[in-house]
Design an enzyme around this catalytic site. Structure first.
Site, PDB file in Angstrom:
ATOM      1  N   GLU A 217       0.873  -1.178   0.000  1.00 28.57           N
ATOM      2  CA  GLU A 217       0.000   0.000   0.000  1.00 28.57           C
ATOM      3  C   GLU A 217       0.901   1.215   0.000  1.00 28.57           C
ATOM      4  O   GLU A 217       1.578   1.490   0.985  1.00 28.57           O
ATOM      5  CB  GLU A 217      -0.932  -0.028   1.212  1.00 28.57           C
ATOM      6  CG  GLU A 217      -2.046   1.000   1.154  1.00 28.57           C
ATOM      7  CD  GLU A 217      -1.671   2.303   1.823  1.00 28.57           C
ATOM      8  OE1 GLU A 217      -1.151   3.209   1.126  1.00 28.57           O
ATOM      9  OE2 GLU A 217      -1.880   2.411   3.025  1.00 28.57           O
ATOM     10  N   CYS A 251      -1.662   8.869   3.018  1.00 25.25           N
ATOM     11  CA  CYS A 251      -1.420   8.298   1.690  1.00 25.25           C
ATOM     12  C   CYS A 251      -2.558   8.578   0.727  1.00 25.25           C
ATOM     13  O   CYS A 251      -2.355   8.616  -0.488  1.00 25.25           O
ATOM     14  CB  CYS A 251      -1.169   6.800   1.803  1.00 25.25           C
ATOM     15  SG  CYS A 251      -2.518   5.900   2.618  1.00 25.25           S
TER      16      CYS A 251
END
Length: 500
Positions: A217, A251
Protein backbone atom coordinates in the site's frame (compact mmCIF):
# COMPACT_ATOMS: atom_id res chain seq x y z
CA UNK A 1 18.72 -18.92 3.17
CA UNK A 2 22.44 -19.62 2.99
CA UNK A 3 24.27 -20.65 6.18
CA UNK A 4 26.33 -17.46 6.47
CA UNK A 5 23.30 -15.17 6.21
CA UNK A 6 21.34 -17.33 8.65
CA UNK A 7 24.12 -17.22 11.21
CA UNK A 8 24.31 -13.42 11.12
CA UNK A 9 20.57 -12.76 11.20
CA UNK A 10 19.57 -12.03 14.82
CA UNK A 11 15.89 -12.40 13.89
CA UNK A 12 16.33 -16.03 12.85
CA UNK A 13 15.63 -17.54 16.29
CA UNK A 14 12.36 -15.62 16.58
CA UNK A 15 11.36 -16.68 13.07
CA UNK A 16 12.11 -20.31 13.92
CA UNK A 17 9.92 -20.17 17.04
CA UNK A 18 7.07 -18.72 15.02
CA UNK A 19 7.48 -21.42 12.37
CA UNK A 20 7.20 -24.07 15.09
CA UNK A 21 4.01 -22.44 16.40
CA UNK A 22 2.36 -22.12 12.96
CA UNK A 23 0.93 -25.69 12.78
CA UNK A 24 -0.85 -25.26 16.11
CA UNK A 25 -2.30 -21.88 15.10
CA UNK A 26 -3.53 -23.45 11.87
CA UNK A 27 -5.75 -25.78 13.90
CA UNK A 28 -7.33 -23.08 16.09
CA UNK A 29 -11.06 -22.56 15.69
CA UNK A 30 -12.82 -19.44 14.50
CA UNK A 31 -14.10 -18.91 18.04
CA UNK A 32 -10.59 -19.08 19.47
CA UNK A 33 -9.29 -16.59 16.92
CA UNK A 34 -12.21 -14.25 17.50
CA UNK A 35 -11.45 -14.33 21.23
CA UNK A 36 -7.88 -13.23 20.46
CA UNK A 37 -9.18 -10.33 18.40
CA UNK A 38 -11.38 -9.18 21.28
CA UNK A 39 -8.49 -9.42 23.73
CA UNK A 40 -6.28 -7.37 21.44
CA UNK A 41 -9.01 -4.77 20.95
CA UNK A 42 -9.58 -4.48 24.69
CA UNK A 43 -5.86 -4.04 25.37
CA UNK A 44 -5.72 -1.37 22.67
CA UNK A 45 -8.64 0.62 24.05
CA UNK A 46 -7.26 0.26 27.58
CA UNK A 47 -4.01 1.81 26.33
CA UNK A 48 -5.77 4.93 25.00
CA UNK A 49 -3.91 7.37 27.34
CA UNK A 50 -0.54 6.00 26.18
CA UNK A 51 -1.67 6.11 22.55
CA UNK A 52 -2.78 9.73 22.90
CA UNK A 53 0.54 10.69 24.47
CA UNK A 54 2.55 8.95 21.75
CA UNK A 55 0.53 10.58 18.97
CA UNK A 56 1.08 14.02 20.45
CA UNK A 57 4.81 13.50 20.89
CA UNK A 58 5.30 12.27 17.33
CA UNK A 59 2.94 14.41 15.25
CA UNK A 60 1.21 16.70 17.79
CA UNK A 61 -2.06 15.02 16.95
CA UNK A 62 -5.26 16.20 18.61
CA UNK A 63 -7.01 13.58 20.80
CA UNK A 64 -10.06 13.58 18.52
CA UNK A 65 -7.93 12.61 15.50
CA UNK A 66 -6.44 9.67 17.41
CA UNK A 67 -9.83 8.61 18.72
CA UNK A 68 -11.05 8.45 15.11
CA UNK A 69 -8.28 5.91 14.43
CA UNK A 70 -9.26 3.93 17.52
CA UNK A 71 -12.84 3.86 16.29
CA UNK A 72 -11.62 2.40 12.99
CA UNK A 73 -9.67 -0.27 14.88
CA UNK A 74 -12.72 -1.09 16.99
CA UNK A 75 -14.93 -1.37 13.91
CA UNK A 76 -12.47 -3.70 12.15
CA UNK A 77 -11.96 -6.02 15.12
CA UNK A 78 -15.67 -6.35 15.87
CA UNK A 79 -16.56 -6.88 12.21
CA UNK A 80 -13.99 -9.64 11.72
CA UNK A 81 -14.82 -11.37 15.01
CA UNK A 82 -18.52 -11.32 14.15
CA UNK A 83 -18.08 -12.81 10.67
CA UNK A 84 -15.04 -15.05 11.07
CA UNK A 85 -16.91 -18.33 11.56
CA UNK A 86 -18.60 -17.97 8.18
CA UNK A 87 -15.32 -17.04 6.45
CA UNK A 88 -13.42 -20.05 7.77
CA UNK A 89 -16.19 -22.54 6.99
CA UNK A 90 -15.93 -24.46 3.70
CA UNK A 91 -17.38 -22.28 0.93
CA UNK A 92 -19.60 -24.43 -1.35
CA UNK A 93 -18.93 -24.06 -5.07
CA UNK A 94 -21.54 -24.63 -7.74
CA UNK A 95 -21.12 -27.86 -9.68
CA UNK A 96 -20.60 -28.33 -13.40
CA UNK A 97 -21.33 -31.06 -15.93
CA UNK A 98 -17.79 -32.35 -15.40
CA UNK A 99 -18.23 -32.63 -11.63
CA UNK A 100 -21.55 -34.46 -11.51
CA UNK A 101 -21.73 -36.47 -8.33
CA UNK A 102 -18.84 -34.61 -6.74
CA UNK A 103 -18.73 -32.00 -3.98
CA UNK A 104 -16.71 -28.85 -4.67
CA UNK A 105 -15.77 -26.22 -2.14
CA UNK A 106 -13.08 -23.71 -1.18
CA UNK A 107 -11.32 -24.09 2.15
CA UNK A 108 -9.43 -21.03 3.38
CA UNK A 109 -6.27 -22.07 5.19
CA UNK A 110 -3.50 -19.88 6.69
CA UNK A 111 -0.65 -19.01 4.34
CA UNK A 112 1.84 -19.26 7.19
CA UNK A 113 4.15 -16.65 8.70
CA UNK A 114 3.16 -13.05 8.00
CA UNK A 115 5.49 -10.04 8.17
CA UNK A 116 4.27 -6.44 8.31
CA UNK A 117 6.60 -3.51 7.75
CA UNK A 118 4.51 -0.58 8.91
CA UNK A 119 4.88 3.16 8.49
CA UNK A 120 4.60 6.10 10.88
CA UNK A 121 1.68 8.33 9.89
CA UNK A 122 -1.05 6.19 11.55
CA UNK A 123 1.06 3.64 13.41
CA UNK A 124 -1.55 2.16 15.77
CA UNK A 125 -4.23 1.64 13.12
CA UNK A 126 -1.79 0.32 10.53
CA UNK A 127 -0.36 -2.16 13.03
CA UNK A 128 -3.58 -3.67 14.33
CA UNK A 129 -5.89 -3.57 11.30
CA UNK A 130 -3.47 -5.87 9.48
CA UNK A 131 -2.77 -7.93 12.60
CA UNK A 132 -6.50 -8.65 12.88
CA UNK A 133 -6.51 -10.23 9.42
CA UNK A 134 -3.48 -12.41 10.14
CA UNK A 135 -4.87 -13.57 13.49
CA UNK A 136 -8.23 -14.30 11.87
CA UNK A 137 -6.54 -16.43 9.21
CA UNK A 138 -4.57 -18.39 11.84
CA UNK A 139 -1.13 -17.01 10.96
CA UNK A 140 1.79 -16.03 13.20
CA UNK A 141 2.31 -12.27 12.78
CA UNK A 142 5.56 -10.32 13.04
CA UNK A 143 5.28 -6.54 13.08
CA UNK A 144 8.11 -4.10 12.57
CA UNK A 145 6.77 -0.60 13.37
CA UNK A 146 8.42 2.44 11.86
CA UNK A 147 11.41 3.82 13.73
CA UNK A 148 10.02 7.29 12.93
CA UNK A 149 7.23 6.66 15.43
CA UNK A 150 9.20 5.19 18.35
CA UNK A 151 6.72 6.13 21.08
CA UNK A 152 3.86 4.43 19.25
CA UNK A 153 6.08 1.42 18.52
CA UNK A 154 6.66 0.88 22.23
CA UNK A 155 2.97 1.31 23.01
CA UNK A 156 2.16 -1.30 20.36
CA UNK A 157 4.64 -3.74 21.89
CA UNK A 158 3.13 -3.17 25.34
CA UNK A 159 -0.41 -3.72 24.02
CA UNK A 160 0.52 -7.05 22.43
CA UNK A 161 1.98 -8.30 25.71
CA UNK A 162 -1.04 -7.01 27.67
CA UNK A 163 -3.33 -8.91 25.30
CA UNK A 164 -1.57 -12.15 26.25
CA UNK A 165 0.30 -12.94 23.05
CA UNK A 166 3.59 -14.83 23.21
CA UNK A 167 6.20 -13.70 20.71
CA UNK A 168 5.94 -16.94 18.73
CA UNK A 169 2.39 -15.90 17.81
CA UNK A 170 2.54 -12.09 17.62
CA UNK A 171 5.96 -10.47 17.78
CA UNK A 172 6.86 -6.77 17.66
CA UNK A 173 10.43 -6.10 16.55
CA UNK A 174 11.69 -2.53 16.81
CA UNK A 175 14.60 -1.00 14.95
CA UNK A 176 15.68 0.87 11.84
CA UNK A 177 16.22 -0.19 8.22
CA UNK A 178 18.87 -2.76 9.15
CA UNK A 179 16.25 -4.71 11.10
CA UNK A 180 13.86 -4.55 8.14
CA UNK A 181 16.63 -5.91 5.92
CA UNK A 182 17.23 -8.81 8.32
CA UNK A 183 13.54 -9.63 8.39
CA UNK A 184 13.18 -9.50 4.61
CA UNK A 185 15.96 -12.08 4.30
CA UNK A 186 13.74 -14.62 6.10
CA UNK A 187 11.29 -16.86 4.21
CA UNK A 188 7.99 -15.34 5.34
CA UNK A 189 4.95 -16.60 3.49
CA UNK A 190 3.27 -13.21 3.14
CA UNK A 191 4.53 -9.65 3.52
CA UNK A 192 2.55 -6.46 4.11
CA UNK A 193 4.25 -3.15 3.44
CA UNK A 194 2.86 0.35 3.85
CA UNK A 195 5.11 3.19 2.72
CA UNK A 196 6.98 4.63 -0.26
CA UNK A 197 8.01 3.29 -3.65
CA UNK A 198 11.71 2.90 -2.91
CA UNK A 199 11.22 0.44 -0.07
CA UNK A 200 8.30 -1.13 -1.92
CA UNK A 201 10.67 -2.25 -4.67
CA UNK A 202 13.05 -3.68 -2.06
CA UNK A 203 10.19 -5.63 -0.50
CA UNK A 204 9.13 -7.08 -3.85
CA UNK A 205 12.68 -8.18 -4.67
CA UNK A 206 13.09 -9.81 -1.26
CA UNK A 207 9.73 -11.55 -1.51
CA UNK A 208 10.67 -12.98 -4.91
CA UNK A 209 13.57 -14.86 -3.31
CA UNK A 210 11.09 -16.94 -1.31
CA UNK A 211 8.06 -16.68 -3.61
CA UNK A 212 6.22 -14.89 -0.81
CA UNK A 213 2.99 -13.14 -1.65
CA UNK A 214 2.96 -9.39 -1.02
CA UNK A 215 0.44 -6.70 -0.18
CA UNK A 216 1.77 -3.21 -0.90
CA UNK A 217 0.00 0.00 0.00
CA UNK A 218 1.83 3.05 -1.29
CA UNK A 219 0.92 6.62 -2.09
CA UNK A 220 1.27 8.78 -5.15
CA UNK A 221 -0.13 11.88 -6.76
CA UNK A 222 -3.81 11.55 -5.85
CA UNK A 223 -5.89 13.84 -8.10
CA UNK A 224 -9.11 15.60 -7.26
CA UNK A 225 -11.26 16.77 -10.17
CA UNK A 226 -13.58 19.72 -9.63
CA UNK A 227 -16.08 19.85 -12.47
CA UNK A 228 -17.84 23.06 -13.42
CA UNK A 229 -21.05 21.54 -12.03
CA UNK A 230 -19.51 21.06 -8.56
CA UNK A 231 -20.86 22.68 -5.41
CA UNK A 232 -17.84 24.90 -4.67
CA UNK A 233 -18.67 25.48 -1.02
CA UNK A 234 -18.92 21.73 -0.43
CA UNK A 235 -15.79 21.01 -2.47
CA UNK A 236 -13.76 23.70 -0.73
CA UNK A 237 -14.75 22.50 2.72
CA UNK A 238 -14.14 18.80 2.14
CA UNK A 239 -10.89 19.18 0.21
CA UNK A 240 -9.52 21.59 2.83
CA UNK A 241 -10.08 18.90 5.44
CA UNK A 242 -8.76 16.09 3.25
CA UNK A 243 -5.57 17.91 2.31
CA UNK A 244 -4.62 19.21 5.75
CA UNK A 245 -5.69 16.24 7.91
CA UNK A 246 -2.61 14.83 9.67
CA UNK A 247 -0.71 17.79 8.17
CA UNK A 248 -1.16 16.20 4.76
CA UNK A 249 0.72 13.07 5.84
CA UNK A 250 -1.94 10.68 4.59
CA UNK A 251 -1.42 8.30 1.69
CA UNK A 252 -4.95 9.02 0.40
CA UNK A 253 -4.80 12.81 0.69
CA UNK A 254 -5.64 14.78 -2.46
CA UNK A 255 -2.29 15.94 -3.84
CA UNK A 256 -3.42 18.29 -6.60
CA UNK A 257 -6.75 19.67 -7.81
CA UNK A 258 -7.76 19.85 -11.47
CA UNK A 259 -10.44 22.56 -11.58
CA UNK A 260 -12.52 23.72 -14.52
CA UNK A 261 -11.29 27.17 -15.45
CA UNK A 262 -14.76 28.73 -15.14
CA UNK A 263 -14.98 27.87 -11.46
CA UNK A 264 -11.31 28.01 -10.46
CA UNK A 265 -11.39 31.48 -8.82
CA UNK A 266 -14.46 30.54 -6.80
CA UNK A 267 -12.98 27.21 -5.79
CA UNK A 268 -9.72 28.78 -4.60
CA UNK A 269 -11.70 31.31 -2.57
CA UNK A 270 -13.81 28.61 -0.91
CA UNK A 271 -10.79 26.37 -0.29
CA UNK A 272 -8.92 29.25 1.33
CA UNK A 273 -11.96 30.20 3.38
CA UNK A 274 -12.38 26.66 4.72
CA UNK A 275 -8.69 26.14 5.52
CA UNK A 276 -8.76 29.37 7.48
CA UNK A 277 -11.99 28.46 9.28
CA UNK A 278 -10.67 25.02 10.23
CA UNK A 279 -7.12 25.85 11.23
CA UNK A 280 -7.13 29.55 12.13
CA UNK A 281 -10.48 29.87 13.85
CA UNK A 282 -8.99 31.96 16.64
CA UNK A 283 -7.35 34.41 14.25
CA UNK A 284 -3.98 33.91 15.96
CA UNK A 285 -2.45 32.18 12.96
CA UNK A 286 -2.26 28.62 11.65
CA UNK A 287 0.69 27.78 13.87
CA UNK A 288 -1.45 28.24 16.99
CA UNK A 289 -4.14 25.78 15.88
CA UNK A 290 -4.47 22.78 18.22
CA UNK A 291 -5.89 20.76 15.29
CA UNK A 292 -2.90 21.26 12.95
CA UNK A 293 -0.33 18.45 13.39
CA UNK A 294 3.38 18.78 12.66
CA UNK A 295 5.65 17.15 10.10
CA UNK A 296 7.15 13.94 11.44
CA UNK A 297 10.84 15.00 11.42
CA UNK A 298 13.31 17.52 10.07
CA UNK A 299 14.24 15.45 7.03
CA UNK A 300 10.64 15.31 5.85
CA UNK A 301 10.15 18.98 6.68
CA UNK A 302 13.17 19.95 4.58
CA UNK A 303 11.94 17.83 1.67
CA UNK A 304 8.48 19.46 1.65
CA UNK A 305 9.91 22.96 2.05
CA UNK A 306 12.27 22.31 -0.86
CA UNK A 307 9.29 21.40 -3.05
CA UNK A 308 7.52 24.61 -2.03
CA UNK A 309 10.62 26.77 -2.57
CA UNK A 310 11.24 25.25 -5.99
CA UNK A 311 7.66 25.94 -7.09
CA UNK A 312 7.73 29.55 -5.88
CA UNK A 313 11.13 30.15 -7.51
CA UNK A 314 9.75 28.92 -10.83
CA UNK A 315 6.69 31.18 -10.76
CA UNK A 316 3.96 29.45 -8.76
CA UNK A 317 1.53 31.84 -7.09
CA UNK A 318 0.88 31.62 -3.35
CA UNK A 319 -2.87 31.88 -2.75
CA UNK A 320 -2.73 31.01 0.95
CA UNK A 321 -0.18 30.05 3.55
CA UNK A 322 3.42 29.34 2.64
CA UNK A 323 4.60 29.77 6.23
CA UNK A 324 7.24 27.37 7.59
CA UNK A 325 9.17 26.92 10.82
CA UNK A 326 11.81 24.21 10.85
CA UNK A 327 12.34 24.33 14.61
CA UNK A 328 8.63 23.62 15.13
CA UNK A 329 8.35 21.25 12.13
CA UNK A 330 5.47 23.49 11.06
CA UNK A 331 4.15 24.04 7.56
CA UNK A 332 0.96 26.05 7.19
CA UNK A 333 -2.00 25.00 5.04
CA UNK A 334 -0.92 26.24 1.62
CA UNK A 335 -2.61 26.72 -1.76
CA UNK A 336 -0.57 27.14 -4.95
CA UNK A 337 -1.75 28.14 -8.42
CA UNK A 338 0.24 28.76 -11.58
CA UNK A 339 2.00 25.44 -11.10
CA UNK A 340 3.75 23.95 -14.14
CA UNK A 341 5.09 20.53 -15.09
CA UNK A 342 8.73 21.56 -14.65
CA UNK A 343 8.18 22.10 -10.92
CA UNK A 344 9.18 19.25 -8.60
CA UNK A 345 5.99 19.69 -6.62
CA UNK A 346 4.03 18.28 -9.57
CA UNK A 347 6.41 15.36 -10.01
CA UNK A 348 6.79 14.12 -6.42
CA UNK A 349 4.23 13.17 -3.79
CA UNK A 350 3.99 16.15 -1.43
CA UNK A 351 2.88 14.39 1.78
CA UNK A 352 2.36 17.73 3.47
CA UNK A 353 -0.42 20.35 3.85
CA UNK A 354 0.14 21.91 0.41
CA UNK A 355 -2.23 21.58 -2.54
CA UNK A 356 -1.62 22.61 -6.14
CA UNK A 357 -4.61 23.90 -8.11
CA UNK A 358 -4.46 23.53 -11.90
CA UNK A 359 -7.06 24.73 -14.42
CA UNK A 360 -8.54 22.72 -17.27
CA UNK A 361 -10.80 23.83 -20.09
CA UNK A 362 -11.75 20.51 -21.66
CA UNK A 363 -12.25 17.31 -19.69
CA UNK A 364 -9.66 15.58 -21.84
CA UNK A 365 -7.00 17.99 -20.54
CA UNK A 366 -7.64 16.84 -16.97
CA UNK A 367 -7.43 13.18 -18.00
CA UNK A 368 -4.16 13.81 -19.86
CA UNK A 369 -2.65 15.40 -16.74
CA UNK A 370 -3.63 12.42 -14.61
CA UNK A 371 -2.33 9.89 -17.14
CA UNK A 372 1.11 11.50 -17.20
CA UNK A 373 1.55 10.15 -13.70
CA UNK A 374 1.52 6.63 -12.23
CA UNK A 375 -1.87 5.27 -11.24
CA UNK A 376 -2.83 6.80 -7.88
CA UNK A 377 -3.97 5.20 -4.66
CA UNK A 378 -7.06 7.40 -4.53
CA UNK A 379 -8.90 9.82 -6.78
CA UNK A 380 -11.77 12.22 -6.16
CA UNK A 381 -14.49 13.73 -8.29
CA UNK A 382 -16.60 16.71 -7.31
CA UNK A 383 -19.58 17.22 -9.60
CA UNK A 384 -23.35 17.44 -9.51
CA UNK A 385 -23.74 16.46 -13.15
CA UNK A 386 -24.20 12.65 -13.23
CA UNK A 387 -22.96 12.45 -16.81
CA UNK A 388 -19.74 14.23 -15.83
CA UNK A 389 -19.19 11.86 -12.89
CA UNK A 390 -19.64 8.82 -15.13
CA UNK A 391 -17.38 10.31 -17.80
CA UNK A 392 -14.49 10.82 -15.37
CA UNK A 393 -15.01 7.44 -13.71
CA UNK A 394 -14.85 5.68 -17.07
CA UNK A 395 -11.56 7.36 -18.05
CA UNK A 396 -9.53 7.23 -14.82
CA UNK A 397 -8.00 4.44 -12.77
CA UNK A 398 -7.09 4.37 -9.09
CA UNK A 399 -7.14 2.04 -6.12
CA UNK A 400 -10.30 3.78 -4.91
CA UNK A 401 -12.46 6.75 -5.83
CA UNK A 402 -14.81 8.95 -3.85
CA UNK A 403 -17.44 11.16 -5.46
CA UNK A 404 -18.18 14.49 -3.76
CA UNK A 405 -15.95 13.78 -0.78
CA UNK A 406 -12.42 12.62 -0.07
CA UNK A 407 -10.37 10.55 2.39
CA UNK A 408 -13.40 8.62 3.65
CA UNK A 409 -12.89 5.33 1.81
CA UNK A 410 -10.31 3.83 4.18
CA UNK A 411 -11.38 2.35 7.51
CA UNK A 412 -14.98 3.55 7.33
CA UNK A 413 -16.54 0.50 5.69
CA UNK A 414 -15.01 -2.95 6.35
CA UNK A 415 -16.99 -4.35 3.41
CA UNK A 416 -14.92 -2.25 0.97
CA UNK A 417 -11.51 -3.37 -0.32
CA UNK A 418 -8.70 -0.87 0.17
CA UNK A 419 -5.48 -0.78 -1.82
CA UNK A 420 -3.66 0.57 -4.83
CA UNK A 421 -3.02 -0.32 -8.44
CA UNK A 422 0.43 -0.82 -9.98
CA UNK A 423 2.68 1.97 -8.63
CA UNK A 424 0.28 2.78 -5.79
CA UNK A 425 0.13 -0.78 -4.54
CA UNK A 426 -1.19 -4.29 -4.97
CA UNK A 427 -3.53 -6.49 -2.98
CA UNK A 428 -6.43 -5.37 -0.80
CA UNK A 429 -6.92 -4.89 2.93
CA UNK A 430 -9.79 -4.12 5.27
CA UNK A 431 -12.33 -6.49 6.81
CA UNK A 432 -12.50 -9.82 4.99
CA UNK A 433 -9.93 -8.66 2.43
CA UNK A 434 -7.11 -8.68 4.99
CA UNK A 435 -8.19 -12.19 6.02
CA UNK A 436 -8.06 -13.25 2.37
CA UNK A 437 -4.58 -11.77 1.88
CA UNK A 438 -3.33 -14.02 4.69
CA UNK A 439 -5.20 -17.10 3.47
CA UNK A 440 -4.69 -19.69 0.78
CA UNK A 441 -7.92 -20.36 -1.11
CA UNK A 442 -7.63 -24.12 -1.36
CA UNK A 443 -9.91 -25.75 -3.93
CA UNK A 444 -11.26 -29.11 -2.77
CA UNK A 445 -13.22 -31.62 -4.85
CA UNK A 446 -14.56 -34.74 -3.15
CA UNK A 447 -15.60 -37.73 -5.24
CA UNK A 448 -19.16 -38.98 -4.79
CA UNK A 449 -21.10 -42.08 -5.86
CA UNK A 450 -20.45 -43.20 -9.46
CA UNK A 451 -22.48 -41.49 -12.21
CA UNK A 452 -22.86 -43.66 -15.31
CA UNK A 453 -19.71 -45.59 -16.23
CA UNK A 454 -16.92 -44.19 -13.97
CA UNK A 455 -14.21 -45.93 -16.01
CA UNK A 456 -15.13 -44.43 -19.37
CA UNK A 457 -12.63 -41.60 -18.90
CA UNK A 458 -9.62 -43.91 -18.61
CA UNK A 459 -7.55 -45.12 -21.58
CA UNK A 460 -7.68 -46.83 -23.92
CA UNK A 461 -10.48 -44.45 -24.92
CA UNK A 462 -13.59 -46.05 -26.34
CA UNK A 463 -15.31 -44.79 -29.47
CA UNK A 464 -18.28 -43.88 -27.29
CA UNK A 465 -16.12 -41.60 -25.11
CA UNK A 466 -14.46 -39.99 -28.13
CA UNK A 467 -17.84 -39.34 -29.69
CA UNK A 468 -19.19 -37.85 -26.45
CA UNK A 469 -16.23 -35.45 -26.13
CA UNK A 470 -16.63 -34.41 -29.77
CA UNK A 471 -20.31 -33.70 -29.34
CA UNK A 472 -19.68 -31.59 -26.23
CA UNK A 473 -17.05 -29.57 -28.09
CA UNK A 474 -19.29 -28.90 -31.08
CA UNK A 475 -22.49 -28.03 -29.24
CA UNK A 476 -23.56 -25.55 -26.62
CA UNK A 477 -23.84 -27.28 -23.25
CA UNK A 478 -27.43 -26.45 -22.35
CA UNK A 479 -27.61 -28.22 -19.02
CA UNK A 480 -28.36 -25.36 -16.61
CA UNK A 481 -26.61 -24.77 -13.32
CA UNK A 482 -29.90 -25.46 -11.57
CA UNK A 483 -30.29 -28.84 -13.24
CA UNK A 484 -26.68 -29.75 -12.43
CA UNK A 485 -27.16 -28.81 -8.79
CA UNK A 486 -30.42 -30.77 -8.68
CA UNK A 487 -28.71 -33.88 -10.08
CA UNK A 488 -25.82 -33.52 -7.64
CA UNK A 489 -28.28 -33.10 -4.78
CA UNK A 490 -30.23 -36.20 -5.76
CA UNK A 491 -27.02 -38.19 -5.97
CA UNK A 492 -26.06 -37.10 -2.44
CA UNK A 493 -29.50 -37.98 -1.09
CA UNK A 494 -29.39 -41.41 -2.75
CA UNK A 495 -25.92 -42.00 -1.34
CA UNK A 496 -27.14 -41.04 2.14
CA UNK A 497 -30.00 -43.56 2.11
CA UNK A 498 -27.74 -46.28 0.75
CA UNK A 499 -25.44 -45.75 3.73
CA UNK A 500 -28.43 -46.00 6.04
Amino acid sequence: MNAVLKEHNPQQALFDRMALKAPALRLTTAAERADKLRRLLKATLDARPAILAAGYKELRLAPTDIDAQLLMIKSEAEFIARNLASWTAPQPIQGTLMTLGKTSYVQYEPKGLVLHLSTWNAPIAEAFVLAFGAIAAGCPFLLKPSELAPHSAQVIADIVVAAGFADDEFAVVQGASDVATQLLALPFNHIFYIGGHGVGRIVLRAAAEHFATVTLEMGGKNPVIVDESADLVEAGKKIAWGRVANAGQVCLAPDYALVHERVLPGFVAELSKSMTAFYNASGQGFQKSPELPRIVNRRHFDRIKALLDDALAKGAKLELGGETDGDDLYISPTILTGVTEDMRILQEEIFGPIICVLPFRQREEAIATIRRRPKPLGSYIFAKDRAAIDWFLARTTSGSTVVNHNLIQSGTNPHLPFGGVNASGQGRIGGRYTFLECSNARAVVEEGPPVGDPDIMFPPYSDKYKQMIGQLLSKEIKLSDGVINFINGMIKVTSFFKRK
